[in-house]
Write a protein that holds these residues in place. Structure first.
Motif: not given
Length: 345
Positions: A21-29
Motif C-alpha cells: 500500500v505504501q508503494a501504491f500510494v507513493a508511486w501514484h503521487l
C-alpha cells in the motif's frame, strides 16, 4: 478546470501488506495524482494509521456500522464492496478524473498522465488503460517484489495463443493469469457508477483508449501471494458467499488442488518466460521491458522499507492471510525457483 492539465486521483479498496500500500500510494503521487483514496476492507488494519499521515491520502475505514447503514450489512462479495467504495469516492472526487484500480496495479506513463488525459475527446466519459502483467525473465533478480517484465494480452485464436504461450495458455485469459480488460479513468461529474473495469451505465458509455499509458498488474507480488489469493478466492466462493471464479481462474485453482506440492511449479510455468517463447513475445510486441522501481518514491514519503519477497510474504502471513486455515507456517521453499520466495502449503 485547465483543459491542458486535467487533474486525476486514484481510488482502491485495500487489504494488503503495508509495504504494498505504501508503494501504491507513493508511486501514484510521484506521477502527479492529486489524491489517493484508500478504503480499508479491514477497519482495524494497522496500515490505515500509517497511510493517513500522508496529506494527499484519504483513508476511509469500512466498519460494520457503515455497511449496516448503507447496504443492510457487509456484502459477502469483495467486488460489491469495491464497487460501492469506488462510486462513493467518485461522487466526492474533486479531481477531473478518477481511476479505480487495485494495490497490485501501477500506472506506467510513456507520456505525462495529465497530458494523456488532456488529449481525450471531451465527449468521452472514460479513458481505458490497457493492461500488461508481470512475468519473470531468465535474468530476473529476486531482490524486490517489483522485479520482472510485463506481458501484454494476446489477440488471436486459442490455437495461436497456445503456440505462443505454451501448454498453460488454457489457464489464462488471453495469455494473462489475471485480467486482460485493463482499467479506466472515469471523468467526474458525469453521474457514473464505477465498477471493477469500466464505469456504468455500459450501454450509454462513451469511451476511448488512453494513449501513452499502460497499467502494470502484478497478480501476485510473490509466488506465495499468488497461491494464497487463488485459495482465498476458492474459499470465499465455497464458504463465504463470494463470487464464482472466472473459468481460467477456476482452472488454476483446480490444478493447485489436484497437486498442492506442484503449486510453485505451476506459478513458475505460467509466469516465467525464456528461450524461443521470450523471443516470440518480443517479436510480437507483447513484452514491455521496463524497470518499475518505486523505491525512491516510497523513501520520499515513508523512508526506507523492505521490498524483498521474504519480508513481503512474512507480512502477508501475519496480516491478510492470518484468518485463513489453509495458510500454515513455516512456508515451504522451492529451491532454485524463479522468485525464491515461499509458497503456501
Amino acid at each position: 478546470m485547465r483543459i491542458d492539465a486535467p487533474s486525476w486521483s486514484v481510488v482502491a479498496t485495500v487489504d494488503e501488506p503495508l509495504v504494498l500500500v505504501q508503494a501504491f500510494v507513493a508511486w501514484h503521487l510521484s506521477l502527479g495524482a492529486t489524491e489517493v483514496i484508500l478504503y480499508f476492507d479491514r477497519p482495524d488494519d494497522p496500515a490505515a494509521a500509517v497511510l493517513e499521515m500522508v496529506s494527499q491520502v484519504r483513508v476511509i475505514r469500512r466498519d460494520t456500522d457503515h455497511w449496516a447503514a448503507h447496504l443492510g450489512g457487509r456484502p459477502a462479495k469483495h467486488q460489491v464492496r469495491q464497487v460501492h467504495n469506488a462510486t462513493h469516492a467518485y461522487l466526492d472526487c474533486e479531481a477531473d478524473w478518477l481511476v479505480h484500480c487495485d494495490a497490485d496495479e501501477y500506472l506506467w506513463p510513456h507520456v505525462p498522465i495529465a497530458a494523456a488525459l488532456a488529449a481525450v475527446d471531451p465527449l468521452a466519459d472514460a479513458a481505458i488503460v490497457p493492461v500488461a502483467e508481470r512475468v519473470y525473465l531468465p535474468y530476473t533478480a529476486g531482490g524486490s517484489i517489483f522485479n520482472g517484465a510485463f506481458r501484454r494480452p494476446f489477440v488471436g485464436s486459442a490455437a495461436a495463443g497456445a503456440a505462443l504461450f505454451g501448454k498453460g495458455y488454457a489457464m489464462t485469459h488471453r495469455g494473462l493469469t489475471g485480467h486482460a480488460q485493463g482499467k479506466a479513468f472515469s471523468r467526474t461529474g458525469r453521474g457514473l457508477k464505477l465498477s471493477i473495469h469500466r464505469p456504468r451505465p455500459h450501454d450509454a458509455l462513451r469511451t476511448e483508449k488512453l494513449s501513452g499509458v499502460e497499467l502494470l498488474h502484478f497478480d501476485g507480488l510473490t509466488r506465495g501471494q499468488w497461491i494464497f489469493k487463488l485459495l482465498r478466492k476458492a474459499d470465499h466462493f465455497a464458504h463465504r458467499g463470494g463470487m464464482e471464479p472466472s473459468p481460467h481462474r477456476q482452472r488454476q485453482i483446480d490444478a493447485i488442488r489436484a497437486d498442492p506440492d506442484a503449486a510453485a511449479a505451476l506459478h513458475d510455468q505460467l509466469k516465467s518466460v525464456s528461450g524461443a517463447r521470450l523471443a516470440a513475445l518480443r517479436a510480437n510486441g507483447l513484452l514491455l521491458e521496463v524497470d518499475l522501481d518505486p523505491g525512491k518514491a516510497i523513501a520520499g514519503y515513508f523512508g526506507t522499507v523492505d521490498v524483498s519477497p521474504a519480508a513481503f510474504d512474512d507480512a502477508l502471513l501475519r496480516g491478510p492471510a492470518a484468518a485463513y486455515p489453509f495458510c500454515t507456517m513455516p512456508c515451504a521453499r522451492k529451491k532454485g525457483a524463479a522468485t525464491g520466495d515461499p509458497f503456501i502449503r
